[in-house]
Motif scaffolding. Structure first.
Motif, short mmCIF file in Angstrom:
data_model
loop_
_atom_site.label_atom_id
_atom_site.label_comp_id
_atom_site.label_asym_id
_atom_site.label_seq_id
_atom_site.Cartn_x
_atom_site.Cartn_y
_atom_site.Cartn_z
N ALA A 82 8.78 7.19 6.34
CA ALA A 82 9.87 6.04 6.06
C ALA A 82 10.31 5.82 7.42
O ALA A 82 10.64 4.24 7.41
N ASN A 83 10.52 6.50 8.25
CA ASN A 83 11.05 6.13 9.33
C ASN A 83 10.15 5.26 10.05
O ASN A 83 10.66 4.31 10.99
N ILE B 57 8.98 10.80 -4.92
CA ILE B 57 9.44 9.65 -3.84
C ILE B 57 8.22 9.33 -3.37
O ILE B 57 7.22 10.01 -2.70
N ALA B 58 8.05 7.96 -3.47
CA ALA B 58 6.79 7.48 -2.91
C ALA B 58 7.34 6.20 -1.88
O ALA B 58 8.25 5.47 -1.86
N ILE B 59 6.48 6.08 -0.71
CA ILE B 59 6.60 5.28 0.53
C ILE B 59 5.75 4.38 0.48
O ILE B 59 4.42 4.76 0.31
N SER B 60 5.72 2.87 0.60
CA SER B 60 4.95 2.11 0.55
C SER B 60 5.21 1.27 1.89
O SER B 60 6.34 1.61 2.51
N ASN B 61 4.59 0.35 2.30
CA ASN B 61 4.75 -0.35 3.54
C ASN B 61 5.99 -1.56 3.25
O ASN B 61 6.04 -2.19 3.95
N LYS B 62 6.30 -1.65 1.93
CA LYS B 62 7.30 -2.55 1.70
C LYS B 62 8.76 -1.72 1.27
O LYS B 62 9.65 -2.50 0.97
N ARG B 63 8.61 -0.43 0.50
CA ARG B 63 9.83 -0.16 -0.10
C ARG B 63 9.56 1.27 -0.37
O ARG B 63 8.62 1.87 -0.13
N ILE B 64 10.74 1.96 -0.74
CA ILE B 64 10.74 3.42 -1.35
C ILE B 64 10.87 3.47 -2.73
O ILE B 64 11.77 2.66 -3.29
N PHE B 65 9.86 4.18 -3.63
CA PHE B 65 10.00 4.19 -4.87
C PHE B 65 10.64 5.67 -5.33
O PHE B 65 10.38 6.56 -4.82
N ASP C 37 13.81 1.43 -6.97
CA ASP C 37 12.87 0.92 -5.60
C ASP C 37 13.94 0.30 -4.89
O ASP C 37 14.85 -0.47 -5.28
N ILE C 38 13.96 0.54 -3.39
CA ILE C 38 14.79 -0.21 -2.61
C ILE C 38 13.91 -0.61 -1.26
O ILE C 38 12.95 0.07 -0.64
N SER C 39 13.99 -1.70 -0.84
CA SER C 39 13.24 -2.40 0.24
C SER C 39 13.71 -1.88 1.42
O SER C 39 15.05 -1.65 1.74
N TRP C 40 12.71 -1.99 2.56
CA TRP C 40 13.21 -1.69 3.82
C TRP C 40 14.26 -2.46 4.47
O TRP C 40 15.31 -1.98 5.39
N LYS C 41 14.68 -3.89 3.81
CA LYS C 41 15.57 -4.63 4.86
C LYS C 41 17.07 -4.18 3.93
O LYS C 41 18.11 -4.22 4.75
N SER C 42 17.03 -3.35 2.83
CA SER C 42 18.20 -2.72 2.37
C SER C 42 18.67 -1.56 2.87
O SER C 42 19.68 -0.87 2.43
N ILE C 43 17.85 -0.95 3.59
CA ILE C 43 17.99 0.63 4.18
C ILE C 43 18.48 0.73 5.37
O ILE C 43 17.92 -0.09 6.31
N LYS C 44 19.56 1.46 5.48
CA LYS C 44 20.03 1.55 7.10
C LYS C 44 19.32 2.73 7.53
O LYS C 44 19.01 2.36 8.92
N GLU C 45 19.24 3.93 7.01
CA GLU C 45 18.27 5.06 7.70
C GLU C 45 18.00 5.88 6.75
O GLU C 45 18.62 5.89 5.49
N GLU D 107 0.88 -1.16 0.04
CA GLU D 107 -0.04 0.16 0.07
C GLU D 107 0.86 1.38 0.14
O GLU D 107 1.85 1.35 0.70
N LEU D 108 0.52 2.16 -0.79
CA LEU D 108 1.16 3.51 -0.82
C LEU D 108 0.98 4.45 0.47
O LEU D 108 -0.21 4.45 0.49
N LEU D 109 1.74 5.09 0.92
CA LEU D 109 1.38 5.79 2.14
C LEU D 109 1.56 7.07 2.04
O LEU D 109 0.86 7.94 2.67
N TYR D 110 2.67 7.59 1.50
CA TYR D 110 2.96 9.04 0.91
C TYR D 110 3.50 9.07 -0.17
O TYR D 110 4.34 8.33 -0.60
N LEU D 111 3.42 10.52 -0.85
CA LEU D 111 3.94 10.73 -2.01
C LEU D 111 4.46 12.17 -2.23
O LEU D 111 3.86 12.98 -1.85
N ALA D 112 5.96 12.26 -2.26
CA ALA D 112 6.44 13.80 -2.28
C ALA D 112 6.95 13.98 -3.78
O ALA D 112 7.14 13.06 -4.28
#
Length: 217
Positions: A122-123, A52-60, A75-83, A33-38
């Motif tokens: 994102a946080n 930049i779009a934030i979903s519950n699984k990744r950043i687009f 896109d980059i999944s949350w498991k691949s993001i440090k901060e 699901e998309l949560l926010y779009l900037a």
């Protein structure tokens, strides 16, 4: 078709939002699901803004190409993001994504309000992902831990105190001494010896009388 109204609350460019949402609908996976779009807002000409779009699984990351005729998505999944972080500047903000490996992904000219909400969304997703990993780890630890046997072990009976038996006293058998009556010869020799011991007769007399008694046997 996903409604774009909720992605226009912070003065995002409606045309850019409509174009990005139309493409992202085809990229979302089951349960995503998309949560926010900037939307980027450049200080001069803003015809082809990045989004930049934030979903519950990744950043687009959505970048227009070919003068807006195509759209490039990364896109980059949350498991691949440090901060994630953002830095406010004179013209908007920089939104910075720090991956686990590789170089930082920096997007400039994000309106300040949108950058803050992008960072917040994102946080939140990063924290939820880390919590999910923590719960999975706990479950794995529970599954692999050897079961502890909590069955109460019977307590060994402690025997009642009994005084140690006293050592048996040795039985001393006193042999009964049966005195045999002395014969006449033995009695004479005893008396003779007594006389000699008392110095009533000399040794020569003792030896002579002793020889006489023995000869009479």
């Amino acid at each position: 078709m996903m409604s774009i109204d909720r992605f226009l609350s912070d003065e995002q460019d409606p045309k850019a939002v409509e174009k990005v949402i139309g493409k992202l609908n085809d990229l979302l996976t089951t349960g995503e699901e998309l949560l926010y779009l900037a939307v980027q807002k450049k200080p001069a000409v803003n015809l082809l803004p990045d989004s930049i779009a934030i979903s519950n699984k990744r950043i687009f990351y959505c970048e227009p190409g070919n003068l807006g005729l195509t759209m490039n998505f990364k896109d980059i999944s949350w498991k691949s993001i440090k901060e994630v972080s953002f830095k406010e500047e004179f013209f908007g903000s920089k939104f910075i994504c720090v991956p686990q490996h590789g170089e930082n992904i920096v997007t400039e000219f994000i309106p300040k309000v949108q950058a803050r909400k992008l960072h917040q969304a994102a946080n939140q997703q990063l924290e939820e992902y880390k919590e999910m990993l923590r719960q999975q780890k706990l479950e794995e630890n529970r599954a692999t831990a050897s079961p502890i046997n909590l069955t109460a072990q019977p307590i060994a009976e402690i025997p009642a105190y009994e005084p140690a038996p006293e050592p048996a006293q040795p039985v001393i058998q006193i042999a009964e001494v049966v005195e045999e009556p002395e014969d006449e010869t033995t009695l004479k020799l005893r008396k003779l010896k007594t006389l000699y011991d008392k110095h009533l007769i000399t040794q020569e007399e003792y030896e002579a009388k002793k020889a006489n008694i023995l000869d009479s046997l």
